[in-house]
Design an enzyme around this catalytic site. Structure first.
Site, PDB file in Angstrom:
ATOM      1  N   TYR A  45      46.594 -48.414  -5.048  1.00  0.00           N
ATOM      2  CA  TYR A  45      46.176 -48.756  -6.348  1.00  0.00           C
ATOM      3  C   TYR A  45      46.147 -50.374  -6.456  1.00  0.00           C
ATOM      4  O   TYR A  45      47.371 -50.968  -6.358  1.00  0.00           O
ATOM      5  CB  TYR A  45      47.200 -48.104  -7.278  1.00  0.00           C
ATOM      6  CG  TYR A  45      46.817 -48.489  -8.749  1.00  0.00           C
ATOM      7  CD1 TYR A  45      45.933 -48.208  -9.474  1.00  0.00           C
ATOM      8  CD2 TYR A  45      47.927 -49.253  -9.496  1.00  0.00           C
ATOM      9  CE1 TYR A  45      45.667 -48.438 -10.848  1.00  0.00           C
ATOM     10  CE2 TYR A  45      47.774 -49.794 -10.731  1.00  0.00           C
ATOM     11  CZ  TYR A  45      46.824 -49.183 -11.422  1.00  0.00           C
ATOM     12  OH  TYR A  45      46.437 -49.604 -12.948  1.00  0.00           O
ATOM     13  N   ASP A  60      50.079 -59.641 -18.408  1.00  0.00           N
ATOM     14  CA  ASP A  60      49.015 -58.789 -18.549  1.00  0.00           C
ATOM     15  C   ASP A  60      48.412 -58.666 -19.813  1.00  0.00           C
ATOM     16  O   ASP A  60      48.739 -57.585 -20.563  1.00  0.00           O
ATOM     17  CB  ASP A  60      49.695 -57.677 -17.870  1.00  0.00           C
ATOM     18  CG  ASP A  60      48.605 -56.306 -17.721  1.00  0.00           C
ATOM     19  OD1 ASP A  60      47.394 -56.717 -17.851  1.00  0.00           O
ATOM     20  OD2 ASP A  60      48.956 -55.174 -17.720  1.00  0.00           O
ATOM     21  N   ASP A  87      42.519 -51.272 -11.613  1.00  0.00           N
ATOM     22  CA  ASP A  87      42.707 -51.470 -13.157  1.00  0.00           C
ATOM     23  C   ASP A  87      41.640 -52.414 -13.588  1.00  0.00           C
ATOM     24  O   ASP A  87      41.528 -53.601 -13.532  1.00  0.00           O
ATOM     25  CB  ASP A  87      43.953 -52.288 -13.515  1.00  0.00           C
ATOM     26  CG  ASP A  87      44.362 -52.232 -15.103  1.00  0.00           C
ATOM     27  OD1 ASP A  87      43.527 -51.819 -15.951  1.00  0.00           O
ATOM     28  OD2 ASP A  87      45.433 -52.746 -15.217  1.00  0.00           O
ATOM     29  N   ASP A  89      40.748 -53.007 -16.975  1.00  0.00           N
ATOM     30  CA  ASP A  89      41.513 -53.236 -18.202  1.00  0.00           C
ATOM     31  C   ASP A  89      40.564 -52.406 -19.396  1.00  0.00           C
ATOM     32  O   ASP A  89      40.168 -51.609 -19.107  1.00  0.00           O
ATOM     33  CB  ASP A  89      41.424 -54.849 -18.502  1.00  0.00           C
ATOM     34  CG  ASP A  89      42.612 -55.534 -18.004  1.00  0.00           C
ATOM     35  OD1 ASP A  89      43.574 -54.762 -17.717  1.00  0.00           O
ATOM     36  OD2 ASP A  89      42.395 -56.905 -17.815  1.00  0.00           O
ATOM     37  N   HIS A 114      39.889 -47.458 -13.452  1.00  0.00           N
ATOM     38  CA  HIS A 114      40.176 -47.025 -14.894  1.00  0.00           C
ATOM     39  C   HIS A 114      39.715 -47.967 -16.052  1.00  0.00           C
ATOM     40  O   HIS A 114      40.001 -49.383 -15.566  1.00  0.00           O
ATOM     41  CB  HIS A 114      41.532 -46.501 -14.813  1.00  0.00           C
ATOM     42  CG  HIS A 114      42.625 -47.349 -14.836  1.00  0.00           C
ATOM     43  ND1 HIS A 114      43.169 -48.087 -15.759  1.00  0.00           N
ATOM     44  CD2 HIS A 114      43.561 -47.634 -13.910  1.00  0.00           C
ATOM     45  CE1 HIS A 114      44.347 -48.841 -15.534  1.00  0.00           C
ATOM     46  NE2 HIS A 114      44.340 -48.751 -14.219  1.00  0.00           N
ATOM     47  N   GLU A 116      40.421 -48.649 -20.195  1.00  0.00           N
ATOM     48  CA  GLU A 116      41.205 -48.124 -21.327  1.00  0.00           C
ATOM     49  C   GLU A 116      40.510 -48.498 -22.686  1.00  0.00           C
ATOM     50  O   GLU A 116      39.721 -49.124 -22.888  1.00  0.00           O
ATOM     51  CB  GLU A 116      42.638 -48.627 -21.059  1.00  0.00           C
ATOM     52  CG  GLU A 116      42.546 -50.459 -21.524  1.00  0.00           C
ATOM     53  CD  GLU A 116      43.693 -51.041 -20.871  1.00  0.00           C
ATOM     54  OE1 GLU A 116      44.224 -51.872 -21.660  1.00  0.00           O
ATOM     55  OE2 GLU A 116      44.124 -50.955 -19.655  1.00  0.00           O
ATOM     56  N   CYS A 124      49.949 -54.944 -22.142  1.00  0.00           N
ATOM     57  CA  CYS A 124      50.819 -53.963 -21.280  1.00  0.00           C
ATOM     58  C   CYS A 124      50.844 -52.516 -21.786  1.00  0.00           C
ATOM     59  O   CYS A 124      51.225 -52.766 -23.093  1.00  0.00           O
ATOM     60  CB  CYS A 124      52.033 -54.374 -20.652  1.00  0.00           C
ATOM     61  SG  CYS A 124      52.852 -53.222 -19.842  1.00  0.00           S
ATOM     62  N   ARG A 159      41.493 -44.175 -19.367  1.00  0.00           N
ATOM     63  CA  ARG A 159      42.853 -44.310 -19.823  1.00  0.00           C
ATOM     64  C   ARG A 159      42.799 -44.242 -21.462  1.00  0.00           C
ATOM     65  O   ARG A 159      42.114 -44.985 -21.992  1.00  0.00           O
ATOM     66  CB  ARG A 159      43.644 -45.471 -19.216  1.00  0.00           C
ATOM     67  CG  ARG A 159      44.841 -45.896 -19.796  1.00  0.00           C
ATOM     68  CD  ARG A 159      45.311 -47.095 -19.273  1.00  0.00           C
ATOM     69  NE  ARG A 159      45.898 -48.067 -20.194  1.00  0.00           N
ATOM     70  CZ  ARG A 159      46.695 -49.089 -19.841  1.00  0.00           C
ATOM     71  NH1 ARG A 159      46.893 -49.562 -18.857  1.00  0.00           N
ATOM     72  NH2 ARG A 159      47.146 -49.789 -20.760  1.00  0.00           N
ATOM     73  N   GLU A 189      48.397 -43.060 -20.735  1.00  0.00           N
ATOM     74  CA  GLU A 189      49.455 -44.012 -20.557  1.00  0.00           C
ATOM     75  C   GLU A 189      50.535 -44.030 -21.697  1.00  0.00           C
ATOM     76  O   GLU A 189      50.562 -43.602 -22.889  1.00  0.00           O
ATOM     77  CB  GLU A 189      48.540 -45.579 -20.980  1.00  0.00           C
ATOM     78  CG  GLU A 189      49.595 -46.792 -20.826  1.00  0.00           C
ATOM     79  CD  GLU A 189      50.206 -47.054 -19.489  1.00  0.00           C
ATOM     80  OE1 GLU A 189      50.903 -45.925 -18.793  1.00  0.00           O
ATOM     81  OE2 GLU A 189      50.092 -48.193 -18.936  1.00  0.00           O
ATOM     82  N   ASN A 211      51.347 -42.606 -14.563  1.00  0.00           N
ATOM     83  CA  ASN A 211      51.952 -43.899 -14.113  1.00  0.00           C
ATOM     84  C   ASN A 211      53.179 -44.051 -14.193  1.00  0.00           C
ATOM     85  O   ASN A 211      53.876 -43.830 -15.387  1.00  0.00           O
ATOM     86  CB  ASN A 211      51.157 -45.053 -15.206  1.00  0.00           C
ATOM     87  CG  ASN A 211      51.681 -46.400 -14.899  1.00  0.00           C
ATOM     88  OD1 ASN A 211      52.227 -46.927 -13.981  1.00  0.00           O
ATOM     89  ND2 ASN A 211      51.495 -47.318 -16.090  1.00  0.00           N
TER      90      ASN A 211
END
Length: 292
Positions: A45, A60, A87, A89, A114, A116, A124, A159, A189, A211
């Site tokens: 990952y 982040d 990731d 975002d 992924h 989100e 984050c 996500r 998440e 996660n």
């Protein structure tokens, strides 16, 4: 040739999670990814927080752009033979931007990503103050992602950050809408208890991603416990980075105090160990270290 490699890794990832659950350690760079593969893991990952923290020295909060993420994630994907997911975002914009994101990540050799449902600028997933977009907007992004991919095996993971912003039931509802829109897997998440991880898996069809990040909202459940609940991917996004950062911090303090690194030699990766990791023979005519 690059497209064939990407397709085989994407297909391999799907075959693996169809068979069993996978542990996927998180890495911020390609050298750590090589360590993950060498340790015997079947997938890796690429942490968005890790890339931002380690490469740019920033938090982040969406400060890396698509071009930077594609380049950094591409280094990782090309350094290993195992599948890598990244990731992505919020997809770096609206539905059209998401379509380009999928295209670029496919070309870079990733097996999946992924996206989100946070509003930009994101935070984050385990911090307060997040906000999320309307369901319809996220559904549009997922549909655009599915339509944009050339490799049908490239994994699109949706996500949802709704647990912290709305509630558990809304997270489940959103996840159902995202699956209906074409998402291949769901990443809930910041679930807040073992019971929530268990109950979410009862409500949403697999595959699911869990996660296990430290110092966040979620309890640190074991891989086996999550696998028993029905999760097929378990990521540890920042664990190795945190260990390495703690060690380097202690080293710098000691070096400043003593003026020599001699007491740390036995804790270092040797030159030969590094060369072995990189498949590099200094006496060779040329380096042939890129994996097939």
């Amino acid at each position: 040739m690059k497209a064939i490699k990407s397709m085989s890794k994407s297909r391999r990832l799907r075959d693996l999670i169809a068979e069993r659950a996978l542990m996927m350690p998180g890495v911020p760079n390609a050298s750590m990814a090589r360590q993950v593969e060498r340790a015997g893991f079947d997938a890796v990952y690429i942490s968005g927080a890790g890339m931002a923290n380690a490469t740019a020295g920033v938090p982040d909060i969406g400060l890396l752009g698509l071009t930077e993420v594609v380049r950094l994630a591409g280094y990782v994907a090309k350094a290993v033979t195992i599948p890598a997911i990244v990731d992505a975002d919020t997809g770096f914009g609206g539905a059209e931007n998401v379509a380009r994101t999928i295209s670029e990540l496919e070309s870079a050799g990733l097996a999946g990503c992924h996206i989100e449902d946070q509003e930009f600028p994101k935070r984050c997933g385990h911090l307060a103050g997040k906000s999320i977009v309307e369901v319809e907007e996220m559904v549009g992004k997922i549909e655009a992602a599915v339509k944009a991919r050339r490799d049908p095996d490239f994994m699109i993971i949706a996500r949802t950050d709704a647990r912290a912003v709305e509630n558990f039931d809304q997270a489940v509802k959103r996840a159902g809408a995202y699956r209906a829109a074409g998402a291949d897997a769901i990443f809930p998440e910041a679930l807040q208890s073992a019971d929530e991880f268990r109950d979410f898996a009862k409500e949403i069809d697999p595959p699911l991603l869990a996660n296990m990040t430290e110092f966040g909202k979620s309890p640190l459940l074991s891989f086996q416990e999550l696998a028993d609940f029905g999760y097929r991917m378990v990521i540890f996004p920042q664990s190795a980075f945190r260990v390495s950062m703690k060690a380097s911090e202690q080293f710098f303090v000691a070096l400043k105090k003593s003026g020599t690194q001699t007491e740390w030699i036995d804790k270092m990766q040797t030159r030969q160990e590094l060369y072995d990791l990189l498949d590099y023979d200094p006496s060779g005519a040329s380096w042939q270290g890129f994996p097939d």
